[in-house]
Design an enzyme around this catalytic site. Structure first.
Site, PDB file in Angstrom:
ATOM      1  N   LYS A 190     -47.595 -39.754  12.819  1.00  0.00           N
ATOM      2  CA  LYS A 190     -47.928 -41.096  12.331  1.00  0.00           C
ATOM      3  C   LYS A 190     -47.725 -42.073  13.487  1.00  0.00           C
ATOM      4  O   LYS A 190     -46.778 -41.911  14.277  1.00  0.00           O
ATOM      5  CB  LYS A 190     -47.001 -41.429  11.157  1.00  0.00           C
ATOM      6  CG  LYS A 190     -47.286 -42.753  10.458  1.00  0.00           C
ATOM      7  CD  LYS A 190     -46.335 -42.955   9.267  1.00  0.00           C
ATOM      8  CE  LYS A 190     -46.610 -44.248   8.515  1.00  0.00           C
ATOM      9  NZ  LYS A 190     -45.709 -44.421   7.340  1.00  0.00           N
ATOM     10  N   SER A 241     -47.955 -45.422   2.938  1.00  0.00           N
ATOM     11  CA  SER A 241     -48.547 -45.863   4.173  1.00  0.00           C
ATOM     12  C   SER A 241     -48.926 -44.718   5.128  1.00  0.00           C
ATOM     13  O   SER A 241     -49.709 -44.928   6.053  1.00  0.00           O
ATOM     14  CB  SER A 241     -47.563 -46.788   4.898  1.00  0.00           C
ATOM     15  OG  SER A 241     -46.387 -46.077   5.258  1.00  0.00           O
ATOM     16  N   SER A 278     -43.969 -43.627   0.938  1.00  0.00           N
ATOM     17  CA  SER A 278     -45.062 -43.540   1.922  1.00  0.00           C
ATOM     18  C   SER A 278     -45.368 -42.151   2.453  1.00  0.00           C
ATOM     19  O   SER A 278     -46.379 -41.965   3.117  1.00  0.00           O
ATOM     20  CB  SER A 278     -44.777 -44.470   3.103  1.00  0.00           C
ATOM     21  OG  SER A 278     -45.059 -45.801   2.754  1.00  0.00           O
TER      22      SER A 278
END
Lengths: 487, 484
Positions: free
Chosen positions: A77, A152, A176
């Site tokens: 990420k 997210s 997330s």
């Protein structure tokens, strides 16, 4: 197909010389240039670095030095700092930021031999539940390109689902990792707060942020977590306890395991079909010998409001460093210091980020601190106590991961409360610091549905064990999204 | 007006916030060096720069220092020490917040017993002392109207010591600041180098009519880095406030800055832009629990405090209080004195030589004690020779000068090579005294007729004749004997 294999299967292929790490990496890199990358899961692809590391991995293996993840292609990420590679956190303000150091997690995975393919898309500064808040555009759900992948860590979950990497890293502040894992039909675990070092992870809400792996299976998650977890002297909040071999306990039988269904998590907000699929999953576990009971977590309805005070409060301070003075975006020709701050931050933060900074600053300001921040911390303590009470009678809690399957892009953009309620089942475990995992547990129409298990502190081994036992009995985790993703 | 104490019926109320840089190798939350004077931004690591993803880790060396200070002022040590974030934007504050302690400081309460000029002790209560990180420096010169930022200082550990508004005069405020300075340097908590910013004061000043119980509106004058500037800043601020109130105005509560070049204070920030610091607990650091055993360990390792040393000097070395105060002003001076006394075998003589001769020479040469060319052992050897009457006090000064300028290694070498040994035998002195009397018949006559004050004249002549080497006491006795 190579990209449908799990880490466990890829390790075997590499060990047997079926293919080299370089071949494997080239395969994934070609996919990242092919049609499946249209889901916009990556912000940056690091092809040269990946090939270099893959070659090194092949040499290491030939010398008998293969690490536990040697040659396994993964993605991070974009909130994890990666030395020499842009680390944007999905924000314009860090669009040109090249991290001069790597996150501890990134280093550990590199030392274990993993090959980084690139950096995945995400909601800006990890704020969001749909991955629509990215400076780099939304990520599309590989199961249905008109739908969101969740957020997210939307890019990380979608990339694993679409076979763009064998596994990925994510962060989970209010769900997330788990909610996008649920939306994309993959396995994602958020460990106990402090189990994985936060060093080098761009902070959103420091007391809630926790990294974790996103994989195809619980077994892969165990392999990844063994590498990622552990105490780090550079993170004062990291836990000193040793890391168990999670893979060793995967085969344990779950007969007699006490599973609690939190009645507040099966409320009127839960989509009926989702609820039905979860109860079918419960029946599978019951058939394996698990003992099911109902428990109550009476503070559940306060979790979302408490979270949306605490997380913004912490983020309002964490994001103050993006001021245009030392790194990142700076506005053109500032006329004075105030202008520099105001224009830099107005230009380069997205709306969701600005809103949370404002909410957080308000909640901490004189005259409101007691009513908001202090109150939210009190709620947090009650939530923690609630869980501890529940864990006196059950070993694990089980619930849906999210109230619905993946929703349409733009569907909730105008309804913030509906968007925030996406996290209603996941947020409490962040507030309490508890480990939780989401695993695929059925198909709702054409969309995956996730099941969440919440464990007590440092009980990751049990979560992975139960998830693995469930996956031995089911095939949901083996389903791949249809090519091109039908609408 | 040079003194602003007790003027026109106004009572002065002063409280001080003293920022002390802790003497640690590395910063409070990072491994970067705290050394002073490096090229700008060469001692600031990613943590000090507030880069994305970095985390603070407390340098544990700060705890014993803060605790030692707390114990020295009789404070309670906070069992649970928590860091907070203080939020504000400024270019020399990289993270946009300062890590400090708000609700759970490490030192709670305590007091400083300062000595007033009258010799009385006055207790100044200490509210608290807390740990925090220093900010960087904004440099406004040499950048063509732009501002340069040097982050070498960012993250240097500070102990902020907050007093109650207990001081009632400028002199008290300066005495309190000096007391704190002495204490922190004694304890090795700080190097106390004020010119390098190791100790800085913020002065909260207000005035009110005598007899009033309500406090007047105060101003805070920040970042004062010398005792003299502290004195000047407070005097200026009091005069300014008196002038305002006596012309019917109102003092505005504000933060001010002392400008030593113009000897005035001026507003730093207006209240319109007053900050709401939005304090909240620092989530990157866990609360630290400090147990009794840890505190006891710090206590056991604490050096003798200035007040303890002073009392011991009075008792063990039989010194008057005034001498003891001067000789215990720093540990270095106290140690030096004790070594002179041990070598020389006479404490009072040693005290006198250190306090008068040594200090004035250091002062004249503008050098620190550590740089003195005469060691304590050398000065002790001079004291030995005075004590055993090998040399007189006057000759001793010549010997001291000789050692100071490096003409000899020891007092004995210098005395021998310059033939300065005191002439004290009657056999040697009597012919000289007789000769002086014989050469000055007029004065001898006057002496005999009662003008005994002339004794000094004869003694002086003998000293002159012997080049100062005669034992003045013996000369005096011999002269008296030979003149009667």
């Amino acid at each position: 197909m190579l990209h449908e294999r799990t880490i466990t299967e890829l390790r075997l292929g590499l060990e047997n010389g079926e293919f080299s790490a370089e071949e494997l990496t080239r395969h994934y890199l070609s996919r990242l240039e092919g049609p499946s990358q249209d889901i916009n899961a990556f912000i940056t692809v690091t092809g040269n670095i990946a090939l270099e590391r893959a070659k090194k991995s092949d040499i290491d293996r030939s010398k008998g030095h293969a690490g536990p993840l040697s040659g396994i292609p993964i993605a991070h990420k974009d909130v994890f700092c990666t030395r020499g590679v842009r680390t944007s956190a999905g924000s314009l303000i860090l669009d040109k930021f090249i991290a001069p150091y790597s996150a501890t997690v990134v280093e550990k995975l590199e030392q274990a031999g993993a090959v980084m393919l690139g950096k995945t898309n995400q909601d800006e500064f990890a704020m969001g539940s749909s991955n629509e808040n990215s400076h780099y555009g939304p990520v599309l759900n590989p199961w249905d390109r008109t739908r969101v992948p969740g957020g997210s860590s939307g890019g990380s979950a979608a990339a694993v689902a679409a076979g763009l990497c064998a596994a990925s890293t994510g962060t989970d502040t209010g769900g997330s990792i788990r909610q996008p894992s649920s939306f994309c039909g993959v396995t994602g675990i958020k460990p106990t707060y402090g189990r994985i070092s936060r060093w080098g992870i761009i902070a959103y809400a420091s007391s809630l942020d926790q990294a974790g792996p996103i994989t195809q299976t619980a077994e892969d998650a165990a392999l990844m977590l063994e590498v990622m977890a552990g105490h780090d002297p550079k993170d004062s909040t990291s836990i000193a306890a040793g890391v168990p071999r999670y893979t060793d306990s995967l085969a344990n039988p779950i007969k007699g395991l006490r599973i609690g269904l939190c009645q507040e998590y099966f409320d009127e907000g839960l989509d009926a079909t989702t609820g039905k699929l979860i109860m079918e999953a419960v029946a599978v576990l019951e058939s394996q010998g698990a003992v099911i009971s109902e428990v109550s977590l009476s503070t559940t309805r306060y979790a979302v409001p408490a979270y949306y005070v605490i997380a913004p409060a912490e983020c309002s301070a964490n994001l103050s460093r993006y001021d245009g003075v030392r790194f990142g975006h700076r506005c053109e020709n500032p006329k004075d210091l105030d202008d520099l701050y105001k224009r830099t931050r107005s230009e380069a933060f997205g709306n969701e980020v600005k809103q949370r900074i404002l909410v957080g600053a308000f909640a901490l300001s004189t005259g409101y601190y007691d009513a908001y921040y202090r109150k939210a911390q009190q709620v947090r303590r009650l939530i923690r106590n609630d869980f501890q009470e529940a864990f006196k009678t059950v070993d694990l809690l089980l619930s849906p991961t999210a109230p619905t399957p993946a929703f349409r892009i733009g569907e909730k953009s105008d309804d913030q409360v509906a968007m925030y309620l996406q996290d209603i089942y996941t947020i409490s475990s962040n507030l309490a610091g508890l480990p939780a995992i989401s695993i695929p547990a059925g198909i709702h129409g054409h969309l995956p549905t996730g099941l969440q298990l919440i464990g007590n502190y440092l009980d990751e081994a049990r979560l992975l064990n139960v998830a693995h036992q469930y996956q031995l009995q089911t095939n949901w985790h083996k389903l791949s999204p249809p090519a091109g993703g039908t609408a | 007006m040079t003194t602003a104490d007790n003027m026109n019926g106004w009572e002065i109320v002063i409280g001080l916030e003293v920022h002390v840089q802790l003497l640690t190798e590395s910063k409070i939350f990072s491994g970067a060096s705290t050394r002073f004077g490096a090229e700008p931004n060469t001692q600031a690591c990613a943590i000090d720069l507030g880069m994305p993803g970095v985390l603070p880790v407390v340098n544990e060396a700060v705890y014993p220092k803060a605790i030692a200070f707390g114990l020295a002022v009789g404070a309670e040590i906070g069992a649970r020490s928590v860091f907070d974030r203080k939020n504000y934007f400024y270019p020399d504050l990289p993270k946009g917040y300062q890590i400090t302690q708000m609700d759970h400081p490490i030192v709670l309460g305590g007091h400083a017993d300062i000595m007033l000029e009258s010799g009385e002790l006055k207790t100044i209560n200490i509210t608290r002392a807390h740990l925090e990180e220093d900010a960087g420096k904004s440099l406004h010169e040499d950048f063509q109207g732009m501002t340069g930022v040097d982050l070498n200082r960012a993250g240097t550990p500070l102990l902020e010591i907050v007093s109650e508004p207990d001081m009632r005069s400028v002199a008290e405020a300066v005495a309190y600041a000096k007391y704190i300075h002495q204490l922190v340097t004694y304890l090795d908590v700080s190097d106390g180098e004020m010119s390098q910013g190791s100790m800085r004061c913020d002065a909260n000043v207000s005035i009110r009519r005598f007899g009033e119980t309500e406090m007047g509106t105060r101003t805070e004058t920040k970042n004062i880095n010398s005792f003299r500037f502290l004195e000047r800043a407070i005097i200026h601020e009091i005069n300014r406030q008196v002038a305002i109130l006596e012309t019917g105005g109102r003092v505005v509560q504000e933060t001010r800055l002392y400008d030593p070049d113009r000897d005035e204070t001026r507003p730093m920030r207006s209240k319109e832009t007053a900050n709401d610091y939005r304090y909240f607990p620092e989530p990157d650091l866990l609360p630290v629990l400090i147990d009794e055993a840890y505190i006891q360990d710090v206590r056991n390792k604490m050096p003798e405090l200035p007040s303890e040393k002073r009392i011991r000097f009075e008792r063990e070395h039989d010194l008057p209080e005034a001498d003891a105060i001067i000789l215990t002003s720093t540990t270095q001076l106290a140690d030096y004195f004790e070594r002179v006394a041990a070598t020389g075998g006479d404490s009072r003589l040693a005290a006198n030589w250190v306090r008068v001769e040594l200090l004035s020479k250091l002062n004249k040469a503008s050098i620190a004690l550590e740089e003195a060319p005469v060691s304590a052992e050398q000065l002790g050897s001079i004291v030995t020779r005075i004590r055993d009457k090998t040399i007189s006090g006057t000759i001793a000064k010549t010997v001291f000068d000789g050692l100071w300028s490096g003409q000899a290694e020891s007092a004995d070498d210098f005395i021998a090579s310059h033939d300065l040994q005191q002439v004290s035998g009657t056999d040697e002195l009597e012919p000289i005294v007789s000769a002086i009397i014989a050469n000055n018949p007029k004065q001898a006559e006057q002496y005999r007729s009662g003008k005994t004050k002339l004794l000094g004249f004869f003694v002086g002549q003998v000293m002159k004749e012997t080049g100062g080497k005669a034992n003045p006491q013996q000369v005096s006795e011999l002269t008296k004997k030979l003149l009667t």
